[in-house]
Design a protein around this motif. Structure first.
Motif, PDB file in Angstrom:
ATOM      1  N   GLU A   1      -0.336  -7.396  -8.983  1.00  8.24           N
ATOM      2  CA  GLU A   1       0.183  -8.953  -7.533  1.00  8.24           C
ATOM      3  C   GLU A   1       1.819  -9.453  -7.898  1.00  8.24           C
ATOM      4  N   LEU A   2       2.414  -8.856  -8.505  1.00  5.23           N
ATOM      5  CA  LEU A   2       3.959  -9.124  -8.609  1.00  5.23           C
ATOM      6  C   LEU A   2       4.341  -8.887  -7.562  1.00  5.23           C
ATOM      7  N   ILE A   3       4.476  -8.101  -6.983  1.00  3.90           N
ATOM      8  CA  ILE A   3       4.472  -8.319  -5.392  1.00  3.90           C
ATOM      9  C   ILE A   3       4.762  -9.360  -4.609  1.00  3.90           C
ATOM     10  N   VAL A   4       3.319  -9.787  -4.987  1.00  6.85           N
ATOM     11  CA  VAL A   4       2.665 -10.994  -4.147  1.00  6.85           C
ATOM     12  C   VAL A   4       3.347 -12.119  -4.836  1.00  6.85           C
TER      13      VAL A   4
ATOM     14  N   TRP B   1       7.882   1.835   0.934  1.00  3.13           N
ATOM     15  CA  TRP B   1       6.579   0.967   1.674  1.00  3.13           C
ATOM     16  C   TRP B   1       6.789   0.338   3.447  1.00  3.13           C
ATOM     17  N   SER B   2       5.581   0.716   4.318  1.00  2.00           N
ATOM     18  CA  SER B   2       5.491   0.507   5.565  1.00  2.00           C
ATOM     19  C   SER B   2       6.870  -0.539   5.810  1.00  2.00           C
ATOM     20  N   GLY B   3       6.734  -1.340   5.617  1.00  5.54           N
ATOM     21  CA  GLY B   3       8.244  -2.554   6.392  1.00  5.54           C
ATOM     22  C   GLY B   3       9.165  -3.436   4.711  1.00  5.54           C
ATOM     23  N   ASN B   4       9.476  -3.987   4.807  1.00  4.11           N
ATOM     24  CA  ASN B   4      10.338  -5.140   3.838  1.00  4.11           C
ATOM     25  C   ASN B   4       8.668  -5.629   2.764  1.00  4.11           C
ATOM     26  N   PRO B   5       8.944  -5.009   1.121  1.00  6.85           N
ATOM     27  CA  PRO B   5       8.495  -4.809   0.721  1.00  6.85           C
ATOM     28  C   PRO B   5       7.614  -7.019   0.137  1.00  6.85           C
ATOM     29  N   LEU B   6       8.675  -7.795   0.496  1.00  7.46           N
ATOM     30  CA  LEU B   6       8.174  -8.941   0.614  1.00  7.46           C
ATOM     31  C   LEU B   6       7.234 -10.010   1.888  1.00  7.46           C
ATOM     32  N   ASP B   7       6.734  -9.194   2.930  1.00  9.34           N
ATOM     33  CA  ASP B   7       6.541  -9.426   3.176  1.00  9.34           C
ATOM     34  C   ASP B   7       4.736  -8.995   3.397  1.00  9.34           C
ATOM     35  N   VAL B   8       4.054  -9.761   2.707  1.00 11.12           N
ATOM     36  CA  VAL B   8       3.147  -8.921   2.803  1.00 11.12           C
ATOM     37  C   VAL B   8       1.689  -8.182   3.130  1.00 11.12           C
ATOM     38  N   ARG B   9       2.338  -8.400   4.658  1.00 14.50           N
ATOM     39  CA  ARG B   9       1.868  -7.464   6.321  1.00 14.50           C
ATOM     40  C   ARG B   9       1.802  -6.084   5.016  1.00 14.50           C
ATOM     41  N   ASN B  10       2.846  -5.704   4.322  1.00 15.04           N
ATOM     42  CA  ASN B  10       3.415  -4.413   4.195  1.00 15.04           C
ATOM     43  C   ASN B  10       2.699  -3.861   3.221  1.00 15.04           C
ATOM     44  N   ARG B  11       2.161  -3.063   3.689  1.00 16.79           N
ATOM     45  CA  ARG B  11       1.990  -1.568   2.335  1.00 16.79           C
ATOM     46  C   ARG B  11       2.380  -1.083   1.470  1.00 16.79           C
ATOM     47  N   PRO B  12       2.868  -0.632   0.245  1.00 14.28           N
ATOM     48  CA  PRO B  12       2.851   1.024  -0.096  1.00 14.28           C
ATOM     49  C   PRO B  12       2.497   1.838   0.785  1.00 14.28           C
ATOM     50  N   LEU B  13       3.615   3.251   0.845  1.00 17.49           N
ATOM     51  CA  LEU B  13       2.948   4.417   1.298  1.00 17.49           C
ATOM     52  C   LEU B  13       2.627   5.613   0.791  1.00 17.49           C
ATOM     53  N   LEU B  14       3.503   5.585   0.055  1.00 15.68           N
ATOM     54  CA  LEU B  14       4.090   6.820  -1.891  1.00 15.68           C
ATOM     55  C   LEU B  14       4.331   5.889  -2.351  1.00 15.68           C
ATOM     56  N   THR B  15       3.948   6.649  -3.642  1.00 11.36           N
ATOM     57  CA  THR B  15       4.757   5.636  -4.856  1.00 11.36           C
ATOM     58  C   THR B  15       4.598   7.718  -5.594  1.00 11.36           C
ATOM     59  N   MET B  16       5.820   7.448  -6.835  1.00 10.33           N
ATOM     60  CA  MET B  16       6.628   8.494  -7.532  1.00 10.33           C
ATOM     61  C   MET B  16       6.607   7.830  -8.561  1.00 10.33           C
ATOM     62  N   ILE B  17       5.654   8.138  -9.725  1.00  5.68           N
ATOM     63  CA  ILE B  17       6.098   7.474 -10.946  1.00  5.68           C
ATOM     64  C   ILE B  17       5.989   9.582 -11.989  1.00  5.68           C
ATOM     65  N   ARG B  18       7.573   9.182 -12.980  1.00 12.18           N
ATOM     66  CA  ARG B  18       7.969   9.970 -13.318  1.00 12.18           C
ATOM     67  C   ARG B  18       8.392  11.625 -12.889  1.00 12.18           C
ATOM     68  N   GLY B  19       8.767  11.088 -11.817  1.00 13.99           N
ATOM     69  CA  GLY B  19       8.460  12.502 -10.799  1.00 13.99           C
ATOM     70  C   GLY B  19       8.001  12.740 -10.079  1.00 13.99           C
ATOM     71  N   ARG B  20       6.766  11.911  -9.912  1.00 11.85           N
ATOM     72  CA  ARG B  20       5.051  12.377  -9.575  1.00 11.85           C
ATOM     73  C   ARG B  20       4.764  11.749  -8.183  1.00 11.85           C
ATOM     74  N   VAL B  21       4.254  12.281  -7.376  1.00 14.26           N
ATOM     75  CA  VAL B  21       3.903  11.407  -5.829  1.00 14.26           C
ATOM     76  C   VAL B  21       1.924  11.066  -6.633  1.00 14.26           C
TER      77      VAL B  21
END
Length: 191
Positions: free
Chosen positions: A121-124, A171-191
């Motif tokens: 919930e850090l982004i929240v 993100w689907s939009g501004n990450p500081l708008d809680v109505r938006n959501r992550p679409l893709l995450t890459m960690i260490r270069g991997r989706v």
């Protein structure tokens, strides 16, 4: 050898302190209220000259924010994002992170104090800080480069730059708008 003292006996239980006094990592001052914040800042920063982070800084801790700013120290605010006493005594709802920012604290980051608030919930937390008066850019920096600077690892983390380790979230939009959501995450270069 004329007054030299014998070497102290090894203390493995204190080995972590060595890096602290070599200034490889900061003291994290996990405290609240202005008196306690300033007491620990005076001890660790002013007296011992150690790098410090004021963490939490709640329950009136923002009343010491000008002193934190004067010293150029980072403040890591959370998990509470507002101080109910302001509402009760002053009739308004001000954010704690915004109070630190208004007092001149430039090195500002946010936390969840997991498990108090889940780390997911850090982004929240950042969105809430914005809703309560923190500038958007400051909030985004407060969950990226500023914490990396505070814990002395900004040379390898905290921003998107060549040669740095970075996780990336689209993100689907501004990450500081809680109505938006992550679409893709890459960690260490991997989706």
């Amino acid at each position: 050898a004329g007054g030299s003292r014998p070497a102290p006996r090894p203390r493995p239980d204190l080995d972590l302190m060595r890096g602290l006094f070599q200034k490889k990592w900061p003291v994290i001052i996990h405290t609240a209220d202005a008196r306690d914040v300033m007491g620990t800042v005076r001890m660790f920063h002013d007296e011992f000259g150690l790098p410090c982070i004021v963490s939490h800084g709640e329950f009136g801790g923002y009343k010491a924010a000008a002193e934190i700013a004067k010293r150029g120290l980072p403040a890591n605010i959370g998990p509470r994002q507002y101080d109910w006493t302001i509402m009760v005594y002053e009739g308004r709802c001000d954010g704690i992170a915004a109070k630190y920012f208004e007092a001149g604290v430039q090195r500002l980051s946010l936390n969840t104090d997991s498990p108090v608030v889940s780390e997911e919930e850090l982004i929240v937390q950042a969105a809430m800080a914005v809703r309560l008066g923190l500038p958007e850019e400051t909030a985004l920096r407060g969950v990226t480069i500023e914490p990396a600077r505070a814990v002395l690892i900004a040379d390898s983390k905290g921003s998107l730059e060549a040669g740095k380790d970075a996780d990336l979230v689209i993100w689907s939009g501004n990450p500081l708008d809680v109505r938006n959501r992550p679409l893709l995450t890459m960690i260490r270069g991997r989706v």
